[in-house]
Design an enzyme around this catalytic site. Sequence first.
Site, PDB file in Angstrom:
ATOM      1  N   SER A 175       0.758  -1.265   0.122  1.00 33.29           N
ATOM      2  CA  SER A 175      -0.009   0.169   0.116  1.00 33.29           C
ATOM      3  C   SER A 175       0.958   1.355   0.024  1.00 33.29           C
ATOM      4  O   SER A 175       0.568   2.340  -0.781  1.00 33.29           O
ATOM      5  CB  SER A 175      -1.098  -0.020   1.249  1.00 33.29           C
ATOM      6  OG  SER A 175      -0.400  -0.103   2.339  1.00 33.29           O
ATOM      7  N   ARG A 196       7.793  -9.452  -3.773  1.00 30.46           N
ATOM      8  CA  ARG A 196       8.012 -11.095  -4.022  1.00 30.46           C
ATOM      9  C   ARG A 196       7.417 -11.777  -4.970  1.00 30.46           C
ATOM     10  O   ARG A 196       8.058 -12.411  -5.638  1.00 30.46           O
ATOM     11  CB  ARG A 196       7.330 -11.437  -2.604  1.00 30.46           C
ATOM     12  CG  ARG A 196       8.313 -12.060  -1.659  1.00 30.46           C
ATOM     13  CD  ARG A 196       7.363 -12.340  -0.131  1.00 30.46           C
ATOM     14  NE  ARG A 196       6.302 -11.580  -0.302  1.00 30.46           N
ATOM     15  CZ  ARG A 196       5.553 -11.277   0.831  1.00 30.46           C
ATOM     16  NH1 ARG A 196       5.603 -12.130   1.788  1.00 30.46           N
ATOM     17  NH2 ARG A 196       4.636 -10.148   1.079  1.00 30.46           N
ATOM     18  N   ARG A 253      12.712  -0.188   6.461  1.00 35.86           N
ATOM     19  CA  ARG A 253      13.283  -0.510   7.788  1.00 35.86           C
ATOM     20  C   ARG A 253      14.844  -0.441   7.595  1.00 35.86           C
ATOM     21  O   ARG A 253      15.080  -0.613   6.591  1.00 35.86           O
ATOM     22  CB  ARG A 253      12.793  -1.921   8.325  1.00 35.86           C
ATOM     23  CG  ARG A 253      11.533  -2.184   9.136  1.00 35.86           C
ATOM     24  CD  ARG A 253      11.458  -1.252  10.543  1.00 35.86           C
ATOM     25  NE  ARG A 253      10.152  -1.402  11.061  1.00 35.86           N
ATOM     26  CZ  ARG A 253       8.984  -0.840  10.619  1.00 35.86           C
ATOM     27  NH1 ARG A 253       9.064   0.433   9.989  1.00 35.86           N
ATOM     28  NH2 ARG A 253       7.926  -0.938  11.336  1.00 35.86           N
ATOM     29  N   GLU A 282      18.333   2.124  15.376  1.00 39.20           N
ATOM     30  CA  GLU A 282      17.775   3.430  16.083  1.00 39.20           C
ATOM     31  C   GLU A 282      17.660   3.231  17.357  1.00 39.20           C
ATOM     32  O   GLU A 282      17.431   2.442  18.003  1.00 39.20           O
ATOM     33  CB  GLU A 282      16.171   3.609  15.463  1.00 39.20           C
ATOM     34  CG  GLU A 282      16.311   3.800  13.732  1.00 39.20           C
ATOM     35  CD  GLU A 282      14.857   3.806  13.317  1.00 39.20           C
ATOM     36  OE1 GLU A 282      13.759   3.552  14.161  1.00 39.20           O
ATOM     37  OE2 GLU A 282      14.676   3.575  12.144  1.00 39.20           O
ATOM     38  N   HIS A 300      12.950   8.645  11.719  1.00 39.81           N
ATOM     39  CA  HIS A 300      11.884   7.575  11.838  1.00 39.81           C
ATOM     40  C   HIS A 300      10.309   8.395  12.070  1.00 39.81           C
ATOM     41  O   HIS A 300       9.790   8.015  12.770  1.00 39.81           O
ATOM     42  CB  HIS A 300      11.860   6.557  12.818  1.00 39.81           C
ATOM     43  CG  HIS A 300      11.224   5.191  12.285  1.00 39.81           C
ATOM     44  ND1 HIS A 300      11.606   4.174  12.781  1.00 39.81           N
ATOM     45  CD2 HIS A 300      10.049   5.194  11.699  1.00 39.81           C
ATOM     46  CE1 HIS A 300      10.569   3.122  12.282  1.00 39.81           C
ATOM     47  NE2 HIS A 300       9.753   3.948  11.692  1.00 39.81           N
ATOM     48  N   ALA A 302       8.159   9.163   9.408  1.00 40.36           N
ATOM     49  CA  ALA A 302       7.279   9.075   8.325  1.00 40.36           C
ATOM     50  C   ALA A 302       5.880   9.088   8.590  1.00 40.36           C
ATOM     51  O   ALA A 302       4.965   9.188   7.900  1.00 40.36           O
ATOM     52  CB  ALA A 302       7.676   8.140   7.415  1.00 40.36           C
TER      53      ALA A 302
END
Length: 336
Positions: A175, A196, A253, A282, A300, A302
């Site tokens: 998404s 994938r 990530r 992090e 981090h 977003a």
Amino acid sequence: MAHHQHRHRRRDQKIQNLPQVIVLLPPGCFKFLESGYSHKFHFLKAWESQLPLDQFLSSHAGSVQAMLSSANGPLISAQILRMLPSLRLIVTTSAGLDHVDLLECRRRGIAIANARSVFSEDVADMAVGLLIDVLRKISVGDRYVRRGLWATNGDYPTLGTQLGGKRVGIVGLGSIGLEVAKRLEGFGCIISYNSRKQKTFTPYPFYSDVHELAANSDALVICCELNEQTQHMINKSVMLALGEKGVIVNVGRGAIIDEKEMVHCLIHRDIGGAGLDVFENEPHVPQELFTLDNVVLSPHAATNTLGSTMALYELVVANFDAFFSNKPLPSLVVNN
Ligand SMILES: *[C@@H]1O[C@H](CO)[C@@H](O)[C@H](O)[C@H]1NC(C)=O
């Protein structure tokens, strides 16, 4: 005085009868949750306890059936799960589940509900923002102005790069990836992707091999989840294939990229730049990146908008409500 104590006792008893939810570390939406729903759920706040986590869990959490977790909290390891013998549900405020021991959850029959696609648009906005910032040097220019260098040294000496016409390879067309593609099409970029499996619903060219995608892209935007298959998927050879003008944006990530190799590639200009919202360890960010003007760093953040925090908070409450009244979970992802 006696009356007062009595009232306190009654309130404590009432709280003890509420469904318990264990929280190891508060996610961003927790303050809304606590102020809006403390009458409905009893939150066991591990981070406020003086006790070490294992002692807190073993002394307070034996009967807890539900947990709230987040990507920035501690790993929900088999060891932690062992101290919660009654646990049957984890609600996580992240889309990814890489902080949860999924095998142990399966063995124990613990269900997991996630953030679904609540933040997909916000994360996609951030990805596009980071890409534009790297190419057009917005943060660099900001530092140049703030340091007073514009007045003393004249115009910033290095030209930026156009976004329009760039071949952008999206790694992970879920998404978030789809929202990134939609936005970048609007900027005149040429989209292709790796995931994938090929997605039948989209006309974008599919590369089954991320190395080949990199070789045919000017920028890679990492939007996939972190798992055993994707850990360090963006390795040195993928970065070399992307090339010296290539840009990497990561909103997935940190560990999807081999960070050590990325730092090396950025310093030696084997790749052109990077816009990074996530990192391997992090909140620790490799210091070498701090002096590089071809790199934009974000903590981090977003998903951090008021809009998606509110939507998330409602989804979290809906999941706990459903769980404690034996109804289907609205955002069940792992049904063990
Ligand atoms: C790097 O990643 C590519 C694509 O995933 C893979 O084919 C290659 O074997 C990897 N190289 C190394 C040195 O791990």
